[in-house]
Scaffold this motif. Structure first.
Motif, PDB file in Angstrom:
ATOM      1  N   SER A  60      -6.304  12.816 -11.571  1.00 31.90           N
ATOM      2  CA  SER A  60      -7.522  13.600 -11.783  1.00 31.90           C
ATOM      3  C   SER A  60      -7.620  14.728 -10.767  1.00 31.90           C
ATOM      4  O   SER A  60      -7.937  15.879 -11.116  1.00 31.90           O
ATOM      5  N   LEU A  61      -7.334  14.433  -9.516  1.00 29.95           N
ATOM      6  CA  LEU A  61      -7.363  15.462  -8.475  1.00 29.95           C
ATOM      7  C   LEU A  61      -6.319  16.542  -8.735  1.00 29.95           C
ATOM      8  O   LEU A  61      -6.555  17.734  -8.508  1.00 29.95           O
ATOM      9  N   GLY A  62      -5.139  16.149  -9.230  1.00 30.47           N
ATOM     10  CA  GLY A  62      -4.073  17.113  -9.507  1.00 30.47           C
ATOM     11  C   GLY A  62      -4.468  18.157 -10.536  1.00 30.47           C
ATOM     12  O   GLY A  62      -4.018  19.302 -10.472  1.00 30.47           O
ATOM     13  N   LEU A  63      -5.303  17.780 -11.499  1.00 30.72           N
ATOM     14  CA  LEU A  63      -5.766  18.744 -12.493  1.00 30.72           C
ATOM     15  C   LEU A  63      -6.523  19.894 -11.841  1.00 30.72           C
ATOM     16  O   LEU A  63      -6.521  21.023 -12.340  1.00 30.72           O
ATOM     17  N   PHE A  64      -7.186  19.602 -10.750  1.00 31.75           N
ATOM     18  CA  PHE A  64      -7.928  20.623  -9.995  1.00 31.75           C
ATOM     19  C   PHE A  64      -6.989  21.429  -9.102  1.00 31.75           C
ATOM     20  O   PHE A  64      -6.985  22.669  -9.118  1.00 31.75           O
ATOM     21  N   GLN A  65      -6.157  20.718  -8.349  1.00 29.21           N
ATOM     22  CA  GLN A  65      -5.328  21.357  -7.333  1.00 29.21           C
ATOM     23  C   GLN A  65      -4.258  22.272  -7.922  1.00 29.21           C
ATOM     24  O   GLN A  65      -3.858  23.250  -7.284  1.00 29.21           O
ATOM     25  N   GLY A  66      -3.775  21.969  -9.114  1.00 28.33           N
ATOM     26  CA  GLY A  66      -2.743  22.815  -9.717  1.00 28.33           C
ATOM     27  C   GLY A  66      -3.225  24.212 -10.037  1.00 28.33           C
ATOM     28  O   GLY A  66      -2.441  25.166 -10.093  1.00 28.33           O
ATOM     29  N   SER A  67      -4.517  24.379 -10.272  1.00 27.54           N
ATOM     30  CA  SER A  67      -5.098  25.693 -10.577  1.00 27.54           C
ATOM     31  C   SER A  67      -5.734  26.342  -9.355  1.00 27.54           C
ATOM     32  O   SER A  67      -6.023  27.547  -9.360  1.00 27.54           O
ATOM     33  N   TYR A  68      -5.950  25.551  -8.313  1.00 27.36           N
ATOM     34  CA  TYR A  68      -6.733  25.975  -7.153  1.00 27.36           C
ATOM     35  C   TYR A  68      -6.149  27.185  -6.424  1.00 27.36           C
ATOM     36  O   TYR A  68      -6.852  28.157  -6.145  1.00 27.36           O
ATOM     37  N   CYS A  69      -4.856  27.150  -6.096  1.00 26.75           N
ATOM     38  CA  CYS A  69      -4.272  28.198  -5.243  1.00 26.75           C
ATOM     39  C   CYS A  69      -4.364  29.576  -5.892  1.00 26.75           C
ATOM     40  O   CYS A  69      -4.784  30.546  -5.258  1.00 26.75           O
ATOM     41  N   SER A 115       0.828  -1.207   0.000  1.00 23.31           N
ATOM     42  CA  SER A 115       0.000   0.000   0.000  1.00 23.31           C
ATOM     43  C   SER A 115       0.865   1.262   0.000  1.00 23.31           C
ATOM     44  O   SER A 115       0.502   2.269  -0.611  1.00 23.31           O
ATOM     45  N   VAL A 116       2.006   1.198   0.656  1.00 26.12           N
ATOM     46  CA  VAL A 116       2.908   2.346   0.681  1.00 26.12           C
ATOM     47  C   VAL A 116       3.554   2.542  -0.690  1.00 26.12           C
ATOM     48  O   VAL A 116       3.726   3.677  -1.155  1.00 26.12           O
ATOM     49  N   ILE A 117       3.912   1.454  -1.361  1.00 30.60           N
ATOM     50  CA  ILE A 117       4.478   1.544  -2.709  1.00 30.60           C
ATOM     51  C   ILE A 117       3.468   2.200  -3.658  1.00 30.60           C
ATOM     52  O   ILE A 117       3.811   3.065  -4.470  1.00 30.60           O
ATOM     53  N   ALA A 118       2.218   1.800  -3.551  1.00 29.26           N
ATOM     54  CA  ALA A 118       1.175   2.393  -4.386  1.00 29.26           C
ATOM     55  C   ALA A 118       1.027   3.884  -4.106  1.00 29.26           C
ATOM     56  O   ALA A 118       0.829   4.687  -5.026  1.00 29.26           O
ATOM     57  N   SER A 119       1.160   4.261  -2.844  1.00 29.21           N
ATOM     58  CA  SER A 119       1.057   5.675  -2.483  1.00 29.21           C
ATOM     59  C   SER A 119       2.199   6.484  -3.087  1.00 29.21           C
ATOM     60  O   SER A 119       2.013   7.638  -3.482  1.00 29.21           O
ATOM     61  N   CYS A 120       3.379   5.905  -3.152  1.00 29.91           N
ATOM     62  CA  CYS A 120       4.519   6.579  -3.792  1.00 29.91           C
ATOM     63  C   CYS A 120       4.216   6.855  -5.260  1.00 29.91           C
ATOM     64  O   CYS A 120       4.467   7.957  -5.773  1.00 29.91           O
ATOM     65  N   CYS A 121       3.697   5.850  -5.949  1.00 31.14           N
ATOM     66  CA  CYS A 121       3.351   6.021  -7.358  1.00 31.14           C
ATOM     67  C   CYS A 121       2.259   7.079  -7.536  1.00 31.14           C
ATOM     68  O   CYS A 121       2.309   7.902  -8.463  1.00 31.14           O
ATOM     69  N   ALA A 122       1.275   7.055  -6.649  1.00 30.10           N
ATOM     70  CA  ALA A 122       0.183   8.022  -6.724  1.00 30.10           C
ATOM     71  C   ALA A 122       0.677   9.446  -6.514  1.00 30.10           C
ATOM     72  O   ALA A 122       0.204  10.383  -7.160  1.00 30.10           O
ATOM     73  N   ALA A 123       1.631   9.622  -5.610  1.00 29.69           N
ATOM     74  CA  ALA A 123       2.192  10.953  -5.372  1.00 29.69           C
ATOM     75  C   ALA A 123       2.886  11.482  -6.618  1.00 29.69           C
ATOM     76  O   ALA A 123       2.779  12.668  -6.950  1.00 29.69           O
ATOM     77  N   LEU A 124       3.609  10.617  -7.332  1.00 25.71           N
ATOM     78  CA  LEU A 124       4.279  11.029  -8.569  1.00 25.71           C
ATOM     79  C   LEU A 124       3.257  11.451  -9.631  1.00 25.71           C
ATOM     80  O   LEU A 124       3.448  12.454 -10.335  1.00 25.71           O
ATOM     81  N   ALA A 125       2.179  10.690  -9.754  1.00 23.52           N
ATOM     82  CA  ALA A 125       1.128  11.040 -10.709  1.00 23.52           C
ATOM     83  C   ALA A 125       0.489  12.376 -10.342  1.00 23.52           C
ATOM     84  O   ALA A 125       0.192  13.209 -11.215  1.00 23.52           O
ATOM     85  N   TYR A 126       0.297  12.600  -9.058  1.00 23.79           N
ATOM     86  CA  TYR A 126      -0.296  13.848  -8.570  1.00 23.79           C
ATOM     87  C   TYR A 126       0.616  15.041  -8.861  1.00 23.79           C
ATOM     88  O   TYR A 126       0.155  16.100  -9.300  1.00 23.79           O
ATOM     89  N   ILE A 127       1.908  14.880  -8.630  1.00 24.54           N
ATOM     90  CA  ILE A 127       2.870  15.959  -8.888  1.00 24.54           C
ATOM     91  C   ILE A 127       2.841  16.355 -10.358  1.00 24.54           C
ATOM     92  O   ILE A 127       2.779  17.550 -10.700  1.00 24.54           O
ATOM     93  N   ALA A 128       2.890  15.372 -11.252  1.00 30.08           N
ATOM     94  CA  ALA A 128       2.898  15.660 -12.686  1.00 30.08           C
ATOM     95  C   ALA A 128       1.622  16.373 -13.120  1.00 30.08           C
ATOM     96  O   ALA A 128       1.665  17.372 -13.858  1.00 30.08           O
ATOM     97  N   ALA A 129       0.470  15.877 -12.652  1.00 34.86           N
ATOM     98  CA  ALA A 129      -0.805  16.475 -13.045  1.00 34.86           C
ATOM     99  C   ALA A 129      -0.983  17.873 -12.458  1.00 34.86           C
ATOM    100  O   ALA A 129      -1.532  18.773 -13.115  1.00 34.86           O
ATOM    101  N   THR A 130      -0.512  18.078 -11.239  1.00 34.03           N
ATOM    102  CA  THR A 130      -0.638  19.381 -10.587  1.00 34.03           C
ATOM    103  C   THR A 130       0.188  20.442 -11.315  1.00 34.03           C
ATOM    104  O   THR A 130      -0.290  21.556 -11.570  1.00 34.03           O
TER     105      THR A 130
END
Length: 440
Positions: free
Chosen positions: A356-365, A288-303
């Motif tokens: 998908s969430l990163g697409l929102f958060q990158g513009s949010y601030c 589960s931690v390995i999956a979270s690492c991958c998810a964080a990378l996807a979030y960074i790129a999308a954000t």
């Protein structure tokens, strides 16, 4: 357009903003380092929630023990609105830089208490009380950090790069998520289960404390926000930014609605997933931690991509795409995961949801900062953000655990995520895009 408004916009545009082709790394570090510490600690807490539950909230019922730990995590969010109001007022009266020095100092005290608190076996009932005090201090300081740091970051940016600059606030969160996850992976590989129970879970919090001296130093060396300086030269500082911000209640409610989606998405799709995967789907904790690492990378790129796109096509478009996409894919992805609870499927599900969430958060601030004038920006933004996080984010883990327990349905957690998507979509659809306008 009113003459005073045209003059104000002209002043901002001609005030020597940084070159649009160059990103000021020092500004980004100063604005995001406290946020990074906050989210690193939150990530570590979520990953080791089961161990903390045993150490500080012993119970014959494992579910009750875990609920107590997640509730303690959530209780710290009760002080976020208070911190946002008090420290946001301070930032709007005395400057973003001064407020940022205060927030990181208070944050350090809270982290220190959690890192070194004796367990229930050592001091009894005082152990969970100490944990609560540490989380309260963390919440208070974090509540003031978000408005001051985001205002500081976006106010330093040129008009053409506000989206990119603002995205780094969320990217810093993602980097902290990734670092926290990597720390969790390393500790689970190096230490035995017994060692993790005894002292291993404390190590990440101690490492987090090392950020504080660096944060204090870099924040002491950088100049105040140019937008704040220009405002104080033109107009007297508001005696009570809190009461002044109430006049902008529509913007506060808009920030609240936008934050509901972002905070539910972050806590359910990322923070709750290790606990969900381990307890509900019997996936090994290390996986589960390995999956979270991958998810964080996807979030960074999308954000980052969202921040860049928002400076070209506006903030609303990527944010609308994000909410609609999350509505469409959340239930099918969770259904797939419950049918095939394996590491590859978990990685796929988390990466898709967080991208998908990163697409929102990158513009949010940048979007939320553009809703408020400079003399109430820190206070107004902090109010909308922190009330939403307190209500819908802090107790997300406890709510998700209860939903699954009461319904005996592993997919019950999805409905909470879908609720956040709807709130975000309805809110953003009603707002105007101000990405090409000068900050007020």
């Amino acid at each position: 357009m009113d003459v005073s408004v045209r003059r104000r916009q002209s002043d901002v545009l001609s005030a020597g903003a940084p070159a649009a082709t160059r990103i000021n790394a020092r500004v980004i570090v100063v604005a995001t380092i406290g946020n990074a510490l906050e989210w690193f600690d939150f990530t570590v807490f979520s990953f080791f929630a089961a161990i903390i539950a045993k150490q500080f909230f012993p119970s014959d019922n494992p579910t009750a023990s875990l609920l107590a730990a997640w509730t303690t995590f959530g209780v710290g969010f009760l002080t976020r609105p208070l911190g946002g109001i008090v420290l946001g007022n301070y930032a709007d009266r005395h400057g973003r830089k001064s407020a940022l020095m205060v927030t990181i100092s208070l944050m350090a005290v809270g982290v220190g208490i959690i890192a070194f608190a004796p367990t229930y076996a050592q001091i009894g009932i005082y152990a969970p009380i100490l944990m609560l005090i540490g989380r309260f201090l963390q919440g208070f300081s974090a509540g003031g950090e978000v408005g001051s740091a985001t205002a500081f970051l976006v106010e330093h940016a040129p008009v053409e790069r506000r989206g990119v600059y603002g995205s780094f606030q969320m990217i810093s969160q993602a980097c902290s998520m990734l670092l926290g996850a990597l720390t969790g992976v390393a500790l689970t590989r190096i230490l035995s289960a017994e060692q993790l129970d005894q002292f291993g879970w404390r190590i990440p919090f101690m490492l987090g404390l090392l950020i504080v001296p660096v944060g204090l130093y870099v924040r002491s060396k950088l100049d105040e926000s140019p937008v704040f300086i220009r405002h104080t030269k033109r107009l007297p500082t508001a005696k009570s930014p809190f009461f002044e911000s109430i006049r902008h209640w529509r913007a506060i409610f808009a920030g609240f609605g936008l934050t509901v989606y972002g905070t539910i998405g972050t806590y359910i799709f990322y923070y709750y997933m290790p606990s969900y995967a381990t307890r509900s789907l019997a996936i090994p904790f290390a996986d589960s931690v390995i999956a979270s690492c991958c998810a964080a990378l996807a979030y960074i790129a999308a954000t980052f991509a969202s921040g860049m796109m928002s400076d070209v096509i506006g903030r609303k478009k990527p944010m609308l795409v994000s909410t609609i996409l999350s509505l469409l894919i959340s239930w099918p992805l969770f259904a797939l995961l419950t049918r095939h609870p394996t590491l590859p499927v978990l990685i796929l599900v988390q990466c898709c949801l967080m991208a998908s969430l990163g697409l929102f958060q990158g513009s949010y601030c940048a979007f939320v900062c553009e809703l408020f004038p400079s003399h109430v920006r820190s206070t107004g933004m902090a109010m909308g953000y922190n009330f939403a996080v307190m209500i819908f984010g802090g107790f997300a883990g406890a709510i998700a655990t209860l939903l699954i327990k009461l319904t005996e349905d592993k997919l019950a957690v999805v409905y909470y995520g879908l609720f956040g998507c709807v709130i975000g979509l309805v809110t953003i659809a009603q707002l105007k895009d101000r990405s090409k306008q000068a900050l007020m």
